[in-house]
Design a protein around this motif. Structure first.
Motif, PDB file in Angstrom:
ATOM      1  N   TYR A   1     -14.858  12.963   0.195  1.00 55.60           N
ATOM      2  CA  TYR A   1     -14.340  12.053   1.739  1.00 55.60           C
ATOM      3  C   TYR A   1     -15.140  10.844   0.891  1.00 55.60           C
ATOM      4  N   ILE A   2     -14.231   9.611   1.271  1.00 57.61           N
ATOM      5  CA  ILE A   2     -15.088   8.547   1.215  1.00 57.61           C
ATOM      6  C   ILE A   2     -14.019   7.968   2.339  1.00 57.61           C
ATOM      7  N   GLU A   3     -15.495   6.949   2.609  1.00 54.55           N
ATOM      8  CA  GLU A   3     -15.197   5.828   3.537  1.00 54.55           C
ATOM      9  C   GLU A   3     -15.011   3.793   2.975  1.00 54.55           C
ATOM     10  N   GLU A   4     -14.068   4.034   3.644  1.00 59.48           N
ATOM     11  CA  GLU A   4     -14.076   2.166   2.795  1.00 59.48           C
ATOM     12  C   GLU A   4     -13.537   1.206   4.480  1.00 59.48           C
ATOM     13  N   ILE A   5     -14.432   0.422   4.032  1.00 59.44           N
ATOM     14  CA  ILE A   5     -14.805  -0.571   5.662  1.00 59.44           C
ATOM     15  C   ILE A   5     -12.796  -1.602   4.810  1.00 59.44           C
ATOM     16  N   SER A   6     -12.318  -1.080   5.829  1.00 56.74           N
ATOM     17  CA  SER A   6     -11.188  -2.857   6.031  1.00 56.74           C
ATOM     18  C   SER A   6     -11.216  -3.067   7.267  1.00 56.74           C
ATOM     19  N   ASN A   7     -11.528  -4.666   7.542  1.00 55.09           N
ATOM     20  CA  ASN A   7     -11.855  -5.391   8.788  1.00 55.09           C
ATOM     21  C   ASN A   7     -10.150  -5.870   9.030  1.00 55.09           C
ATOM     22  N   ASN A   8      -9.410  -6.353   8.298  1.00 55.48           N
ATOM     23  CA  ASN A   8      -8.314  -7.232   8.768  1.00 55.48           C
ATOM     24  C   ASN A   8      -7.051  -6.482   6.944  1.00 55.48           C
ATOM     25  N   GLY A   9      -5.673  -6.652   7.099  1.00 46.09           N
ATOM     26  CA  GLY A   9      -5.138  -6.445   6.356  1.00 46.09           C
ATOM     27  C   GLY A   9      -5.396  -6.264   5.212  1.00 46.09           C
ATOM     28  N   PRO A  10      -5.823  -8.377   4.567  1.00 51.03           N
ATOM     29  CA  PRO A  10      -5.737  -8.093   3.153  1.00 51.03           C
ATOM     30  C   PRO A  10      -7.296  -7.540   2.512  1.00 51.03           C
ATOM     31  N   GLN A  11      -8.476  -6.868   3.352  1.00 45.97           N
ATOM     32  CA  GLN A  11      -8.931  -5.983   2.941  1.00 45.97           C
ATOM     33  C   GLN A  11      -8.391  -4.575   2.830  1.00 45.97           C
ATOM     34  N   ALA A  12      -7.445  -4.395   3.043  1.00 47.39           N
ATOM     35  CA  ALA A  12      -7.077  -2.799   3.127  1.00 47.39           C
ATOM     36  C   ALA A  12      -5.535  -3.129   1.472  1.00 47.39           C
ATOM     37  N   ALA A  13      -5.344  -3.957   1.473  1.00 46.88           N
ATOM     38  CA  ALA A  13      -4.703  -3.928   0.548  1.00 46.88           C
ATOM     39  C   ALA A  13      -4.919  -4.483  -0.924  1.00 46.88           C
ATOM     40  N   LYS A  14      -6.799  -5.294  -0.617  1.00 47.19           N
ATOM     41  CA  LYS A  14      -7.540  -5.065  -1.737  1.00 47.19           C
ATOM     42  C   LYS A  14      -7.475  -3.307  -1.910  1.00 47.19           C
ATOM     43  N   ILE A  15      -8.011  -2.384  -1.332  1.00 47.46           N
ATOM     44  CA  ILE A  15      -8.552  -1.519  -1.515  1.00 47.46           C
ATOM     45  C   ILE A  15      -7.513  -0.441  -2.001  1.00 47.46           C
ATOM     46  N   VAL A  16      -6.349  -1.160  -1.698  1.00 48.42           N
ATOM     47  CA  VAL A  16      -5.245   0.030  -2.088  1.00 48.42           C
ATOM     48  C   VAL A  16      -4.901  -0.122  -3.784  1.00 48.42           C
ATOM     49  N   GLN A  17      -5.588  -1.909  -4.053  1.00 47.77           N
ATOM     50  CA  GLN A  17      -5.150  -2.263  -5.114  1.00 47.77           C
ATOM     51  C   GLN A  17      -6.218  -1.750  -5.931  1.00 47.77           C
ATOM     52  N   SER A  18      -7.111  -1.840  -5.612  1.00 49.57           N
ATOM     53  CA  SER A  18      -8.332  -1.137  -6.810  1.00 49.57           C
ATOM     54  C   SER A  18      -8.468   0.638  -6.898  1.00 49.57           C
ATOM     55  N   ILE A  19      -7.890   1.467  -6.126  1.00 45.49           N
ATOM     56  CA  ILE A  19      -7.810   2.243  -6.214  1.00 45.49           C
ATOM     57  C   ILE A  19      -6.566   3.331  -6.346  1.00 45.49           C
ATOM     58  N   ALA A  20      -5.627   2.312  -6.858  1.00 50.34           N
ATOM     59  CA  ALA A  20      -3.757   2.819  -6.816  1.00 50.34           C
ATOM     60  C   ALA A  20      -4.016   3.231  -8.221  1.00 50.34           C
TER      61      ALA A  20
END
Length: 786
Positions: free
Chosen positions: A708-727
């Motif tokens: 289980y991991i928690e990631e901080i995302s306060n907006n769409g660009p941050q969420a997109a960056k997280i998705v790209q980094s873990i894909a």
């Protein structure tokens, strides 16, 4: 001839003098040399003007009355009546364009429309599955026969009650002919009605089509028998010769010509289209057969229809003919035929003969109720709900273009009078106007059919319940990926999997949808062989933990969702698994996009009676599955992106089930924002916290393969960056659709969403711009419970 003085004619009833110019004036030199009045003296500009006026009136009528449920056929008939001599046709301009007997344009448009209708009957024969009349259920056979016999018996009773003491043989034959036509049930008419009402693939629609095919074949025999009776009354020798010639003609069509069609099919490579020369040859044969039947005092429409019946339905020949001809024939020629035929209605003659009017009205009314009541009793007795039985009975009583063509043909060959034609044609207009409205009021074609009366989702399954999954496929490339996913859903003895594999094939070259249930002992043949065989092999290797039921559905693309949703409802499935509409090449680029599959997926998401998953496959995973079976250590990595909401809870429930497989390693990535406060909770957040509780402490599985991991995302660009980094860290990523749900973590992403049916995160993971080979599963929980 023009300029020659014609001798005086003794004008009597139905006699007129027509002068025709030779050579025919076909095409005008244009407005630079001819005045508008002179231009319309040429046959081609006149025909174009007639067609434009017909289509303008037809579309105007349909645009006005479409909101109340008026069909295209009824709109075309109304347009004909409006343009006819009883209404706008009285004006001098329209009289010159449509009804001037001195113009060859009247014969031209009638010839063009009749040619078009012969092509329509040819296609109707191509699409008709005659074998269905002999292989359908007993229930459909009973209804089909009753729908013909009940109005026929009642019509004969009306005929006997109103029979005059010294009734002429001609009048008797006319009345018997119209009784036969009023008794028929046309498969094509019902198929068009069901298609416009969008219930073609429903249980009610399938039963109506099966019953109509039986009635159609019986009616053809009955109508031909009546026509032969009139010939026999004129000359028995002529009737015998005529019947013998037609029997030989039909034999040659269904033996020699049909054998030739099968030779063409065998000579066409699989997946390749039929050669153009064969298509042209078949159409020419249909036209020649029309000329042949016309020479033997039979309708020129019979020949093309019989040729169409002799052509094997479906691909490659049937589908090629339908694909090339149907759009033009249905959109242009059928509208011309219906409108021009309706323009010949003479409402003024309806009241000219009160005896004929009384018989006609009584026959129309009593035949309608006889057919409706008999079909209602047969369907209601078969345990169909009351409202559905009423709708079914009304559908079976519908009239349309086939009945109109019968009346028009028999009027032209003087079997019925113009007065009788006008009365019964107006009856068809009234029938085609009222019936669609009544069916819409009685039969709810969407929500009631797909409404689930209990929650059907993976989350709401009992711990030891069987997981029922409906997996739909279109092409062989879809099968390995779906089996890969099914293989990691971890079926056990306590909670096995029941897989309903549905192969969807586009309906082409036939009119009636087909639904096939493949039995395990049957040898599956045809286009479903590869698909069904792969699922059967998967079942055999599952060790008894998976039960397979295989089906094939052949239906129009816009109604395919009916097959899927209805089966999911009947089989009480908890999860529908469908493939994505994009196909990737080996280098990771998009190779193909299928808009039909995308539209189908959207319809399923809107109407499904259970949860839905869309599988986006960028590469085949068969080699990974083999590697997992060779090693007991976790070798399949799954990531689950969790934001919250019912779709994410459903996705997490499925991910947990997969994680029970020791070969699978699951990572739950919980995207939270800095604004998240645990002490501010609503009902959704409480449910999210409850389902995440055991995940945080890794307490739901017996092995330590969950993170289980928690990631901080306060907006769409941050969420997109997280998705790209873990894909690239996972073989499969599971996300909830969360359509229409706003959250801080993904703010702004919806504005750039290309595929809203995937949700913002699913769209991001399925984008061609994402340089990754990861596969994605987008999950939507059951939308509503009625």
């Amino acid at each position: 001839m023009v300029g020659a003085s014609s001798p005086p004619l003794s004008f009597g009833n139905e006699t007129s003098q027509i002068c025709v110019s030779f050579p025919a004036k076909v095409n005008s030199a244009g407005v630079w040399e001819d005045t508008p009045s002179e231009i319309l003296s040429y046959s081609l500009p006149l025909l174009e003007t007639q067609m434009v006026l017909i289509f303008l009136m037809f579309n105007l009528v349909h645009a006005i009355f479409k909101p109340i449920g008026l069909t295209y056929f009824a709109s075309q008939m109304f347009a004909g009546v409006i343009l006819g001599p009883s209404m706008l046709g009285q004006t001098a301009v329209l009289q010159d364009i449509f009804f001037d007997p001195d113009h060859i344009g009247v014969q031209t448009i009638e010839t063009v429309s009749l040619f078009g209708f012969s092509m329509f009957l040819f296609l109707m024969g191509v699409k008709m599955d005659v074998k269905m009349a002999f292989t359908t259920s007993r229930r459909a056979i009973l209804i089909g026969i009753m729908s013909l016999l009940a109005p026929l018996v009642v019509g004969l009773a009306v005929y006997d009650a109103l029979k005059e003491p010294h009734q002429s043989r001609t009048l008797s034959l006319e009345r018997l002919m119209v009784i036969s036509i009023e008794s028929l049930t046309s498969c094509s008419v019902i198929a068009c009605l069901l298609s416009e009402l969008k219930i073609l693939n429903s249980e009610l629609g399938r039963l109506a089509l099966s019953s109509a095919v039986v009635g159609d074949i019986s009616t053809l025999i009955l109508v031909y028998f009546n026509a032969s009776t009139k010939r026999w009354s004129i000359s028995p020798t002529f009737a015998i010769v005529h019947i013998a010639i037609m029997v030989i003609f039909v034999f040659l069509i269904f033996s020699g010509f049909r054998s030739l069609m099968y030779r063409i099919i065998r000579g066409t490579p699989d997946g390749k289209p039929v050669k153009e020369v064969y298509i042209v040859f078949i159409v020419m044969v249909a036209l020649v057969c029309g000329l042949f039947t016309a020479q033997f005092n039979q309708s020129p429409l019979v020949g093309p229809f019989l040729v169409g019946l002799a052509i094997p339905e479906g691909p490659p020949i049937g589908s090629a003919l339908v694909e090339k001809l149907e759009c033009f024939v249905n959109s242009i020629f059928v509208a011309l035929y219906v409108t021009t035929t309706s323009m010949t209605i003479q409402p003024g003659k309806v009241f000219s003969d009160m005896t004929t009017l009384r018989f006609s009205i009584l026959n129309i009314v009593f035949s309608f109720f006889a057919k409706s009541i008999s079909c209602f009793i047969a369907s209601f007795w078969g345990m169909m709900p009351l409202r559905d039985s009423l709708a079914f009975a009304i559908i079976m009583s519908s009239k349309g273009i086939v009945e109109l063509s019968y009346f028009s043909t028999f009027r032209d060959i003087k079997y019925i009078t113009k007065t009788t034609f006008s009365i019964f044609t107006l009856g068809i207009l009234l029938n085609s106007t009222i019936i669609p409205i009544l069916v819409k009021l009685l039969y709810d074609s969407d929500s009631r059919r797909y409404a689930a009366y209990q929650k059907r989702s993976i989350q709401h399954l009992n711990g030891n319940s069987e997981l029922r999954i409906l997996a739909s496929v279109h092409i062989p490339e879809h099968v390995p990926a779906l089996i890969d996913l099914l293989d990691i859903t971890c079926p056990t003895k306590e909670s096995p999997n029941a897989i309903y594999a549905l192969h969807l094939i586009e309906l082409a070259g036939r009119e009636t949808p087909v639904f096939i249930a493949h039995k395990k002992e049957d040898n599956v043949v045809g286009r479903s062989f590869e698909h069904i065989l792969a699922f059967q092999q998967y079942e055999e290797k599952s060790g008894g933990l998976v039960t397979l039921n295989a089906f094939t559905a052949i239906s129009p693309p816009k109604f395919m969702h009916d097959d899927i949703c209805t089966m999911a409802l009947e089989k009480q499935a908890s999860f529908i698994l469908v493939p994505f509409h994009r196909k990737w090449s080996i280098d990771g680029s998009v190779e193909d996009e299928n808009s039909m599959i995308r539209n189908l997926n959207c319809s399923i998401l809107d109407r499904a009676p259970c949860s839905v998953g869309i599988l986006v496959t960028r590469c085949l995973l068969d080699w990974r599955r083999k590697s997992m079976k060779m090693s007991s250590s976790p070798s399949y990595s799954i990531g689950m992106l969790f934001l919250g909401g019912k779709d994410d809870r459903e996705a997490l429930t499925l991910a947990k089930r997969m994680a029970n497989d020791p070969r699978v390693r699951l990572t739950v990535i919980h995207l939270i924002s800095d604004e998240y406060h645990a002490d501010v909770m609503n009902w959704d957040m409480m449910l999210d916290a409850e389902i995440l509780k055991d995940t945080k402490y890794n307490g739901f599985s017996n092995v330590g393969n969950v993170m289980y991991i928690e990631e901080i995302s306060n907006n769409g660009p941050q969420a997109a960056k997280i998705v790209q980094s873990i894909a690239d860290d996972y073989d499969l990523i599971i996300v909830g659709r969360r359509y229409g749900v706003d959250s801080v973590q993904t703010t702004g992403l919806s504005e750039w969403s290309e595929l809203p049916e995937l949700g913002v995160l699913g769209d991001l993971l399925a984008s061609p711009d994402l340089n990754s080979r990861v596969s994605v599963l987008i999950v939507q929980q059951q939308q509503y419970v009625d």
